[in-house]
Scaffold this motif. Structure first.
Motif, PDB file in Angstrom:
ATOM      1  N   THR A   1      41.753  33.815  76.532  1.00 40.03           N
ATOM      2  CA  THR A   1      40.822  33.092  75.647  1.00 40.03           C
ATOM      3  C   THR A   1      39.567  32.565  76.331  1.00 40.03           C
ATOM      4  OG1 THR A   1      41.741  30.829  75.742  1.00 40.03           O
ATOM      5  CG2 THR A   1      42.721  32.356  74.112  1.00 40.03           C
ATOM      6  N   GLU A   2      39.468  32.606  77.652  1.00 41.98           N
ATOM      7  CA  GLU A   2      38.250  32.138  78.316  1.00 41.98           C
ATOM      8  C   GLU A   2      37.220  33.255  78.381  1.00 41.98           C
ATOM      9  OE1 GLU A   2      38.729  29.973  81.956  1.00 41.98           O
ATOM     10  OE2 GLU A   2      40.242  28.646  81.085  1.00 41.98           O
ATOM     11  N   ALA A   3      35.946  32.870  78.487  1.00 40.48           N
ATOM     12  CA  ALA A   3      34.842  33.829  78.500  1.00 40.48           C
ATOM     13  C   ALA A   3      34.732  34.552  79.831  1.00 40.48           C
ATOM     14  CB  ALA A   3      33.536  33.126  78.185  1.00 40.48           C
ATOM     15  N   SER A   4      34.598  35.871  79.739  1.00 40.53           N
ATOM     16  CA  SER A   4      34.315  36.709  80.906  1.00 40.53           C
ATOM     17  C   SER A   4      32.812  36.931  81.051  1.00 40.53           C
ATOM     18  CB  SER A   4      34.981  38.078  80.758  1.00 40.53           C
ATOM     19  OG  SER A   4      36.358  37.957  80.627  1.00 40.53           O
ATOM     20  N   VAL A   5      32.136  37.036  79.916  1.00 38.14           N
ATOM     21  CA  VAL A   5      30.694  37.282  79.917  1.00 38.14           C
ATOM     22  C   VAL A   5      30.070  36.574  78.718  1.00 38.14           C
ATOM     23  CG1 VAL A   5      30.950  39.477  78.651  1.00 38.14           C
ATOM     24  CG2 VAL A   5      28.893  39.081  80.023  1.00 38.14           C
ATOM     25  N   ILE A   6      28.887  36.001  78.951  1.00 37.82           N
ATOM     26  CA  ILE A   6      28.093  35.416  77.869  1.00 37.82           C
ATOM     27  C   ILE A   6      26.681  35.946  78.009  1.00 37.82           C
ATOM     28  CG2 ILE A   6      27.213  33.319  76.774  1.00 37.82           C
ATOM     29  CD1 ILE A   6      29.562  31.797  78.071  1.00 37.82           C
ATOM     30  N   ILE A   7      26.164  36.485  76.914  1.00 39.89           N
ATOM     31  CA  ILE A   7      24.790  36.985  76.865  1.00 39.89           C
ATOM     32  C   ILE A   7      24.081  36.236  75.747  1.00 39.89           C
ATOM     33  CG2 ILE A   7      23.316  38.992  76.444  1.00 39.89           C
ATOM     34  CD1 ILE A   7      25.689  40.708  77.510  1.00 39.89           C
ATOM     35  N   ALA A   8      22.899  35.715  76.038  1.00 41.95           N
ATOM     36  CA  ALA A   8      22.088  35.022  75.034  1.00 41.95           C
ATOM     37  C   ALA A   8      20.667  35.558  75.100  1.00 41.95           C
ATOM     38  CB  ALA A   8      22.099  33.520  75.285  1.00 41.95           C
ATOM     39  N   VAL A   9      20.076  35.754  73.931  1.00 41.39           N
ATOM     40  CA  VAL A   9      18.714  36.283  73.837  1.00 41.39           C
ATOM     41  C   VAL A   9      17.975  35.510  72.750  1.00 41.39           C
ATOM     42  CG1 VAL A   9      17.307  38.314  73.303  1.00 41.39           C
ATOM     43  CG2 VAL A   9      19.462  38.598  74.544  1.00 41.39           C
ATOM     44  N   SER A  10      16.745  35.086  73.052  1.00 46.15           N
ATOM     45  CA  SER A  10      15.929  34.424  72.031  1.00 46.15           C
ATOM     46  C   SER A  10      14.739  35.307  71.663  1.00 46.15           C
ATOM     47  CB  SER A  10      15.448  33.057  72.513  1.00 46.15           C
ATOM     48  OG  SER A  10      14.678  33.154  73.688  1.00 46.15           O
ATOM     49  N   SER A  11      14.361  35.206  70.381  1.00 38.48           N
ATOM     50  CA  SER A  11      13.219  35.956  69.864  1.00 38.48           C
ATOM     51  C   SER A  11      12.695  35.239  68.618  1.00 38.48           C
ATOM     52  CB  SER A  11      13.616  37.397  69.529  1.00 38.48           C
ATOM     53  OG  SER A  11      14.586  37.418  68.503  1.00 38.48           O
TER      54      SER A  11
END
Length: 142
Positions: free
Chosen positions: A97-107
């Motif tokens: 249940t823990e995060a391996s990868v987080i990707i965030a993008v703003s536009s």
């Protein structure tokens, strides 16, 4: 804030500590953007019908960071309106249940950031030297 003060930035981090969705999403917030899109990849408790205890990630760190920078450059060429990109990947043991990868993008608008997030995760998995093995009751497996 003058838009020239909010220049596009890429935030890339490979670390062994727990990842934070809040921390990563806050990195990409901009007053010039109406969208922040996120992908959070988590450890699930099964793989190909086997019970998974946890995942473990290893990386060729300098090469992985270079490849992620290339993905960010590609994103900016495909979607010039993208403001900020954050890619954080966990190394070492990642419990269920823990995060391996987080990707965030703003536009400015959602379509570009949603497409860019999908592009980032697909290309990260295809080309970045980060290796995953899972542990089940019988031991580790690639």
């Amino acid at each position: 804030m003058d838009e020239s003060e909010d220049v596009p930035k890429d935030f890339i981090k490979l670390k062994s500590e727990k990842l934070s969705v809040d921390e990563v999403s806050e990195l990409v917030i901009s007053p010039y953007c109406g969208a922040v899109s996120l992908f959070v990849g988590t450890t699930r408790n099964n793989f190909e019908g086997k019970k998974v205890i946890h995942l473990e990630y290893e990386a060729y760190t300098s090469m992985a960071e270079t490849e992620i920078k290339k993905i960010c450059r590609d994103v900016r060429q495909k979607w010039p309106s993208i403001k900020h990109i954050a890619v954080h990947h966990r190394l070492g043991v990642v419990p269920i249940t823990e995060a391996s990868v987080i990707i965030a993008v703003s536009s400015p608008h959602r379509a570009e950031s949603l497409e860019a997030v999908m592009y980032c995760i697909n290309n990260l998995k295809a080309s970045v030297p980060i290796w995953k093995k899972y542990r089940d009751c019988s031991g580790f497996h690639p």
